[in-house]
Scaffold this motif. Sequence first.
Motif, PDB file in Angstrom:
ATOM      1  N   GLY A  56       0.821  -1.202   0.000  1.00  0.00           N
ATOM      2  CA  GLY A  56       0.000   0.000   0.000  1.00  0.00           C
ATOM      3  C   GLY A  56       0.858   1.256   0.000  1.00  0.00           C
ATOM      4  N   GLU A  57       0.163   2.349  -0.061  1.00  0.00           N
ATOM      5  CA  GLU A  57       0.845   3.643  -0.011  1.00  0.00           C
ATOM      6  C   GLU A  57       1.475   3.816   1.368  1.00  0.00           C
ATOM      7  N   PRO A  58       2.632   4.451   1.414  1.00  0.00           N
ATOM      8  CA  PRO A  58       3.274   4.661   2.718  1.00  0.00           C
ATOM      9  C   PRO A  58       2.491   5.670   3.553  1.00  0.00           C
ATOM     10  N   SER A  59       2.494   5.450   4.853  1.00  0.00           N
ATOM     11  CA  SER A  59       1.829   6.410   5.734  1.00  0.00           C
ATOM     12  C   SER A  59       2.786   7.565   6.002  1.00  0.00           C
ATOM     13  N   LEU A  60       2.231   8.684   6.419  1.00  0.00           N
ATOM     14  CA  LEU A  60       3.063   9.830   6.745  1.00  0.00           C
ATOM     15  C   LEU A  60       4.027   9.481   7.879  1.00  0.00           C
ATOM     16  N   ILE A  61       3.560   8.697   8.835  1.00  0.00           N
ATOM     17  CA  ILE A  61       4.431   8.302   9.952  1.00  0.00           C
ATOM     18  C   ILE A  61       5.648   7.541   9.430  1.00  0.00           C
ATOM     19  N   ASP A  62       5.430   6.587   8.536  1.00  0.00           N
ATOM     20  CA  ASP A  62       6.539   5.813   7.968  1.00  0.00           C
ATOM     21  C   ASP A  62       7.507   6.710   7.199  1.00  0.00           C
ATOM     22  N   VAL A  63       6.948   7.626   6.418  1.00  0.00           N
ATOM     23  CA  VAL A  63       7.789   8.517   5.610  1.00  0.00           C
ATOM     24  C   VAL A  63       8.560   9.487   6.510  1.00  0.00           C
ATOM     25  N   LEU A  64       7.907   9.996   7.555  1.00  0.00           N
ATOM     26  CA  LEU A  64       8.606  10.881   8.493  1.00  0.00           C
ATOM     27  C   LEU A  64       9.784  10.162   9.159  1.00  0.00           C
ATOM     28  N   LYS A  65       9.546   8.938   9.616  1.00  0.00           N
ATOM     29  CA  LYS A  65      10.613   8.174  10.265  1.00  0.00           C
ATOM     30  C   LYS A  65      11.757   7.915   9.291  1.00  0.00           C
ATOM     31  N   LEU A  66      11.425   7.574   8.063  1.00  0.00           N
ATOM     32  CA  LEU A  66      12.463   7.344   7.056  1.00  0.00           C
ATOM     33  C   LEU A  66      13.243   8.619   6.783  1.00  0.00           C
ATOM     34  N   ARG A  67      12.535   9.719   6.593  1.00  0.00           N
ATOM     35  CA  ARG A  67      13.215  10.987   6.303  1.00  0.00           C
ATOM     36  C   ARG A  67      14.086  11.420   7.486  1.00  0.00           C
ATOM     37  N   MET A  68      13.610  11.206   8.721  1.00  0.00           N
ATOM     38  CA  MET A  68      14.421  11.527   9.897  1.00  0.00           C
ATOM     39  C   MET A  68      15.709  10.713   9.878  1.00  0.00           C
ATOM     40  N   TYR A  69      15.593   9.427   9.545  1.00  0.00           N
ATOM     41  CA  TYR A  69      16.765   8.555   9.456  1.00  0.00           C
ATOM     42  C   TYR A  69      17.717   9.048   8.368  1.00  0.00           C
ATOM     43  N   GLU A  70      17.159   9.337   7.190  1.00  0.00           N
ATOM     44  CA  GLU A  70      17.986   9.773   6.061  1.00  0.00           C
ATOM     45  C   GLU A  70      18.735  11.069   6.364  1.00  0.00           C
ATOM     46  N   LEU A  71      18.076  11.983   7.056  1.00  0.00           N
ATOM     47  CA  LEU A  71      18.673  13.288   7.351  1.00  0.00           C
ATOM     48  C   LEU A  71      19.410  13.316   8.688  1.00  0.00           C
ATOM     49  N   ARG A  88       5.022  17.320  20.453  1.00  0.00           N
ATOM     50  CA  ARG A  88       4.090  17.282  19.319  1.00  0.00           C
ATOM     51  C   ARG A  88       4.618  16.298  18.260  1.00  0.00           C
ATOM     52  N   ILE A  89       5.936  16.313  18.025  1.00  0.00           N
ATOM     53  CA  ILE A  89       6.537  15.354  17.082  1.00  0.00           C
ATOM     54  C   ILE A  89       6.296  13.937  17.572  1.00  0.00           C
ATOM     55  N   CYS A  90       6.461  13.725  18.863  1.00  0.00           N
ATOM     56  CA  CYS A  90       6.202  12.412  19.453  1.00  0.00           C
ATOM     57  C   CYS A  90       4.750  11.997  19.205  1.00  0.00           C
ATOM     58  N   ASP A  91       3.834  12.940  19.367  1.00  0.00           N
ATOM     59  CA  ASP A  91       2.416  12.655  19.109  1.00  0.00           C
ATOM     60  C   ASP A  91       2.171  12.305  17.646  1.00  0.00           C
ATOM     61  N   TYR A  92       2.828  13.026  16.732  1.00  0.00           N
ATOM     62  CA  TYR A  92       2.682  12.732  15.296  1.00  0.00           C
ATOM     63  C   TYR A  92       3.191  11.328  14.988  1.00  0.00           C
ATOM     64  N   LEU A  93       4.380  11.006  15.510  1.00  0.00           N
ATOM     65  CA  LEU A  93       5.018   9.729  15.186  1.00  0.00           C
ATOM     66  C   LEU A  93       4.314   8.526  15.821  1.00  0.00           C
ATOM     67  N   SER A  94       3.607   8.769  16.913  1.00  0.00           N
ATOM     68  CA  SER A  94       2.881   7.678  17.563  1.00  0.00           C
ATOM     69  C   SER A  94       1.447   7.558  17.041  1.00  0.00           C
TER      70      SER A  94
END
Length: 121
Positions: A56-71, A88-94
Motif C-alpha cells: 500500500g501507499e506509505p503512511s506519513l508516519i513511515d515517511v517521516l521516520k524514514l526521512r528523519m533517518y535519512e537526514l 508534538r513530534i512524538c504525538d505525530y510519530l505515535s
Amino acid sequence: MTKIENEAQYEWAVERVEKLLPLINEDTPETDPNYIELVLLSNLVADYSEEHYAVGEPSLIDVLKLRMYELGLSQAALAKKLGVSPSRICDYLSGKSEHTLKVGRRISKELNIDPAIVLGV
C-alpha cells in the motif's frame, strides 16, 4: 493457464520463471518458445503478486521516520525544523495527533515529502 489461482501455482510459476531467465538474452527472438513462456508466466506472476502482495501507499508516519533517518534528525531536531514542540513530534510519530495544515506545509517543504502523502490522499 490464464490466471494463477492459488499459492502453489504461484510458487511453481515463479520457480519456472527463474529457470527460464538464464535461457533468454537480448538476442533471443520473440518467437523462441522459452521467450514466449517467460513473457506469459511473468505476466501471470505479476498479476498474482499485485493482487495478493501489493504494498500500500506509505503512511506519513513511515515517511517521516524514514526521512528523519535519512537526514540524521532526532525528534528534537525535527521539532525545531518544523517549528513545533518535541512532544508534538512524538504525538505525530505515535499517531496520537495529526498535524495542522500549516505544519503539513512545513513537513512537505522542509522534508521534501509529497503533499499527497502529507495530506493522506
